[in-house]
Design a protein around this motif. Structure first.
Motif, PDB file in Angstrom:
ATOM      1  N   LEU A   1     -52.820 -19.407 -13.928  1.00 40.90           N
ATOM      2  CA  LEU A   1     -52.853 -19.526 -12.467  1.00 40.90           C
ATOM      3  C   LEU A   1     -51.513 -19.089 -11.873  1.00 40.90           C
ATOM      4  O   LEU A   1     -51.488 -18.344 -10.888  1.00 40.90           O
ATOM      5  CB  LEU A   1     -53.167 -20.976 -12.062  1.00 40.90           C
ATOM      6  CG  LEU A   1     -53.081 -21.272 -10.565  1.00 40.90           C
ATOM      7  CD1 LEU A   1     -54.119 -20.456  -9.779  1.00 40.90           C
ATOM      8  CD2 LEU A   1     -53.251 -22.774 -10.325  1.00 40.90           C
ATOM      9  N   LEU A   2     -50.425 -19.540 -12.457  1.00 41.00           N
ATOM     10  CA  LEU A   2     -49.106 -19.160 -11.964  1.00 41.00           C
ATOM     11  C   LEU A   2     -48.914 -17.657 -12.043  1.00 41.00           C
ATOM     12  O   LEU A   2     -48.439 -17.024 -11.081  1.00 41.00           O
ATOM     13  CB  LEU A   2     -48.018 -19.884 -12.759  1.00 41.00           C
ATOM     14  CG  LEU A   2     -46.578 -19.513 -12.428  1.00 41.00           C
ATOM     15  CD1 LEU A   2     -46.261 -19.779 -10.967  1.00 41.00           C
ATOM     16  CD2 LEU A   2     -45.624 -20.264 -13.330  1.00 41.00           C
ATOM     17  N   ASP A   3     -49.301 -17.052 -13.138  1.00 40.00           N
ATOM     18  CA  ASP A   3     -49.126 -15.603 -13.294  1.00 40.00           C
ATOM     19  C   ASP A   3     -49.981 -14.822 -12.287  1.00 40.00           C
ATOM     20  O   ASP A   3     -49.516 -13.824 -11.725  1.00 40.00           O
ATOM     21  CB  ASP A   3     -49.440 -15.167 -14.727  1.00 40.00           C
ATOM     22  CG  ASP A   3     -48.342 -15.567 -15.701  1.00 40.00           C
ATOM     23  OD1 ASP A   3     -47.244 -15.997 -15.264  1.00 40.00           O
ATOM     24  OD2 ASP A   3     -48.574 -15.473 -16.926  1.00 40.00           O
ATOM     25  N   ARG A   4     -51.205 -15.277 -12.044  1.00 44.31           N
ATOM     26  CA  ARG A   4     -52.050 -14.600 -11.033  1.00 44.31           C
ATOM     27  C   ARG A   4     -51.460 -14.776  -9.636  1.00 44.31           C
ATOM     28  O   ARG A   4     -51.440 -13.827  -8.845  1.00 44.31           O
ATOM     29  CB  ARG A   4     -53.466 -15.166 -11.061  1.00 44.31           C
ATOM     30  CG  ARG A   4     -54.330 -14.671 -12.170  1.00 44.31           C
ATOM     31  CD  ARG A   4     -55.800 -15.043 -11.966  1.00 44.31           C
ATOM     32  NE  ARG A   4     -56.031 -16.435 -11.655  1.00 44.31           N
ATOM     33  CZ  ARG A   4     -56.199 -17.409 -12.546  1.00 44.31           C
ATOM     34  NH1 ARG A   4     -56.139 -17.128 -13.848  1.00 44.31           N
ATOM     35  NH2 ARG A   4     -56.423 -18.644 -12.166  1.00 44.31           N
TER      36      ARG A   4
ATOM     37  N   LEU B   1     -48.459 -27.245  -6.270  1.00 39.17           N
ATOM     38  CA  LEU B   1     -47.149 -26.608  -6.214  1.00 39.17           C
ATOM     39  C   LEU B   1     -47.261 -25.097  -6.377  1.00 39.17           C
ATOM     40  O   LEU B   1     -46.582 -24.336  -5.676  1.00 39.17           O
ATOM     41  CB  LEU B   1     -46.230 -27.194  -7.289  1.00 39.17           C
ATOM     42  CG  LEU B   1     -45.767 -28.625  -7.061  1.00 39.17           C
ATOM     43  CD1 LEU B   1     -45.112 -29.175  -8.325  1.00 39.17           C
ATOM     44  CD2 LEU B   1     -44.808 -28.697  -5.887  1.00 39.17           C
ATOM     45  N   ILE B   2     -48.093 -24.663  -7.292  1.00 37.19           N
ATOM     46  CA  ILE B   2     -48.279 -23.224  -7.498  1.00 37.19           C
ATOM     47  C   ILE B   2     -48.887 -22.596  -6.253  1.00 37.19           C
ATOM     48  O   ILE B   2     -48.420 -21.553  -5.785  1.00 37.19           O
ATOM     49  CB  ILE B   2     -49.139 -22.956  -8.753  1.00 37.19           C
ATOM     50  CG1 ILE B   2     -48.363 -23.366 -10.015  1.00 37.19           C
ATOM     51  CG2 ILE B   2     -49.566 -21.490  -8.820  1.00 37.19           C
ATOM     52  CD1 ILE B   2     -49.191 -23.423 -11.283  1.00 37.19           C
ATOM     53  N   ASP B   3     -49.900 -23.227  -5.681  1.00 38.47           N
ATOM     54  CA  ASP B   3     -50.516 -22.708  -4.460  1.00 38.47           C
ATOM     55  C   ASP B   3     -49.512 -22.621  -3.312  1.00 38.47           C
ATOM     56  O   ASP B   3     -49.582 -21.711  -2.489  1.00 38.47           O
ATOM     57  CB  ASP B   3     -51.704 -23.578  -4.036  1.00 38.47           C
ATOM     58  CG  ASP B   3     -52.905 -23.430  -4.963  1.00 38.47           C
ATOM     59  OD1 ASP B   3     -52.950 -22.450  -5.739  1.00 38.47           O
ATOM     60  OD2 ASP B   3     -53.791 -24.310  -4.913  1.00 38.47           O
ATOM     61  N   ALA B   4     -48.559 -23.563  -3.283  1.00 40.34           N
ATOM     62  CA  ALA B   4     -47.534 -23.577  -2.236  1.00 40.34           C
ATOM     63  C   ALA B   4     -46.344 -22.685  -2.588  1.00 40.34           C
ATOM     64  O   ALA B   4     -45.366 -22.632  -1.843  1.00 40.34           O
ATOM     65  CB  ALA B   4     -47.065 -25.010  -1.997  1.00 40.34           C
TER      66      ALA B   4
ATOM     67  N   VAL C   1     -40.568 -21.497 -10.202  1.00 41.09           N
ATOM     68  CA  VAL C   1     -39.483 -20.644 -10.686  1.00 41.09           C
ATOM     69  C   VAL C   1     -40.071 -19.822 -11.825  1.00 41.09           C
ATOM     70  O   VAL C   1     -40.613 -20.369 -12.784  1.00 41.09           O
ATOM     71  CB  VAL C   1     -38.290 -21.488 -11.191  1.00 41.09           C
ATOM     72  CG1 VAL C   1     -37.193 -20.589 -11.745  1.00 41.09           C
ATOM     73  CG2 VAL C   1     -37.754 -22.381 -10.085  1.00 41.09           C
ATOM     74  N   LEU C   2     -39.969 -18.505 -11.704  1.00 43.72           N
ATOM     75  CA  LEU C   2     -40.583 -17.625 -12.693  1.00 43.72           C
ATOM     76  C   LEU C   2     -39.698 -17.353 -13.902  1.00 43.72           C
ATOM     77  O   LEU C   2     -40.199 -17.088 -14.986  1.00 43.72           O
ATOM     78  CB  LEU C   2     -40.986 -16.295 -12.044  1.00 43.72           C
ATOM     79  CG  LEU C   2     -42.050 -16.402 -10.951  1.00 43.72           C
ATOM     80  CD1 LEU C   2     -42.288 -15.042 -10.315  1.00 43.72           C
ATOM     81  CD2 LEU C   2     -43.335 -16.992 -11.517  1.00 43.72           C
ATOM     82  N   ASP C   3     -38.390 -17.404 -13.734  1.00 38.42           N
ATOM     83  CA  ASP C   3     -37.487 -17.057 -14.820  1.00 38.42           C
ATOM     84  C   ASP C   3     -36.356 -18.073 -14.882  1.00 38.42           C
ATOM     85  O   ASP C   3     -35.478 -18.070 -14.011  1.00 38.42           O
ATOM     86  CB  ASP C   3     -36.936 -15.651 -14.616  1.00 38.42           C
ATOM     87  CG  ASP C   3     -36.134 -15.156 -15.796  1.00 38.42           C
ATOM     88  OD1 ASP C   3     -36.281 -15.710 -16.906  1.00 38.42           O
ATOM     89  OD2 ASP C   3     -35.338 -14.224 -15.618  1.00 38.42           O
TER      90      ASP C   3
ATOM     91  N   HIS D   1     -41.779 -24.772 -13.367  1.00 41.26           N
ATOM     92  CA  HIS D   1     -41.052 -23.703 -14.055  1.00 41.26           C
ATOM     93  C   HIS D   1     -42.012 -23.029 -15.024  1.00 41.26           C
ATOM     94  O   HIS D   1     -42.657 -23.691 -15.839  1.00 41.26           O
ATOM     95  CB  HIS D   1     -39.853 -24.261 -14.825  1.00 41.26           C
ATOM     96  CG  HIS D   1     -38.686 -24.542 -13.952  1.00 41.26           C
ATOM     97  ND1 HIS D   1     -37.565 -23.756 -13.932  1.00 41.26           N
ATOM     98  CD2 HIS D   1     -38.475 -25.517 -13.036  1.00 41.26           C
ATOM     99  CE1 HIS D   1     -36.701 -24.229 -13.056  1.00 41.26           C
ATOM    100  NE2 HIS D   1     -37.242 -25.317 -12.499  1.00 41.26           N
ATOM    101  N   ARG D   2     -42.097 -21.723 -14.931  1.00 40.53           N
ATOM    102  CA  ARG D   2     -42.957 -20.968 -15.851  1.00 40.53           C
ATOM    103  C   ARG D   2     -42.564 -21.271 -17.294  1.00 40.53           C
ATOM    104  O   ARG D   2     -43.420 -21.485 -18.145  1.00 40.53           O
ATOM    105  CB  ARG D   2     -42.855 -19.471 -15.555  1.00 40.53           C
ATOM    106  CG  ARG D   2     -43.827 -18.639 -16.373  1.00 40.53           C
ATOM    107  CD  ARG D   2     -43.809 -17.165 -15.940  1.00 40.53           C
ATOM    108  NE  ARG D   2     -44.871 -16.435 -16.623  1.00 40.53           N
ATOM    109  CZ  ARG D   2     -44.756 -15.946 -17.867  1.00 40.53           C
ATOM    110  NH1 ARG D   2     -43.618 -16.092 -18.541  1.00 40.53           N
ATOM    111  NH2 ARG D   2     -45.785 -15.321 -18.419  1.00 40.53           N
TER     112      ARG D   2
END
Length: 116
Positions: free
Chosen positions: A110-113, A17-20, A24-26, A81-82
């Motif tokens: 990983l999500l943040d990068r 999901l993160i790669d795609a 949601v960041l916030d 969701h972050r």
């Protein structure tokens, strides 16, 4: 206290999901995290394996295909969701489930990068 192991299929699902860029960041995790009704609705149209992919932890003492088996939800059944990952990290650290804490931490990094 229940014993939990890392759900490797959930970690892999979160990575996909993160790669795609399905995240949601916030968000206000207290408002968007799945409730019992959301879980029931999801299970009406999906398998238990698909449900499991949204939970970083497996309760070793619970029976498969029961809600009690799955813990540390990180998304809303559509996106990561972050704030969900942060909640998983925090709760796992609080309850001393080190492997789940580290899995959530790695996914958060990983999500943040990826989103930078």
């Amino acid at each position: 206290m229940a014993s939990y192991s890392v759900n490797e299929s959930a970690v892999a699902h979160a990575r996909r999901l993160i790669d795609a860029r399905e995240y949601v960041l916030d968000s206000d995790w207290g408002e968007v995290q799945p409730r019992a009704e959301d879980e029931n609705t999801f299970l009406q149209g999906h398998t238990w394996d698909e449900y499991a992919e949204w939970h970083l932890g497996l309760n070793e003492e619970a029976t498969n295909e029961t809600k009690g088996r799955y813990a540390f939800v990180y998304g809303d059944f559509r996106r990561v969701h972050r704030t969900g990952l942060i909640a998983c990290h925090y709760r796992a650290a609080e309850w001393r489930h080190k492997e789940i804490e580290l899995a959530a931490h790695k996914l958060l990094q990983l999500l943040d990068r990826t989103s930078a």
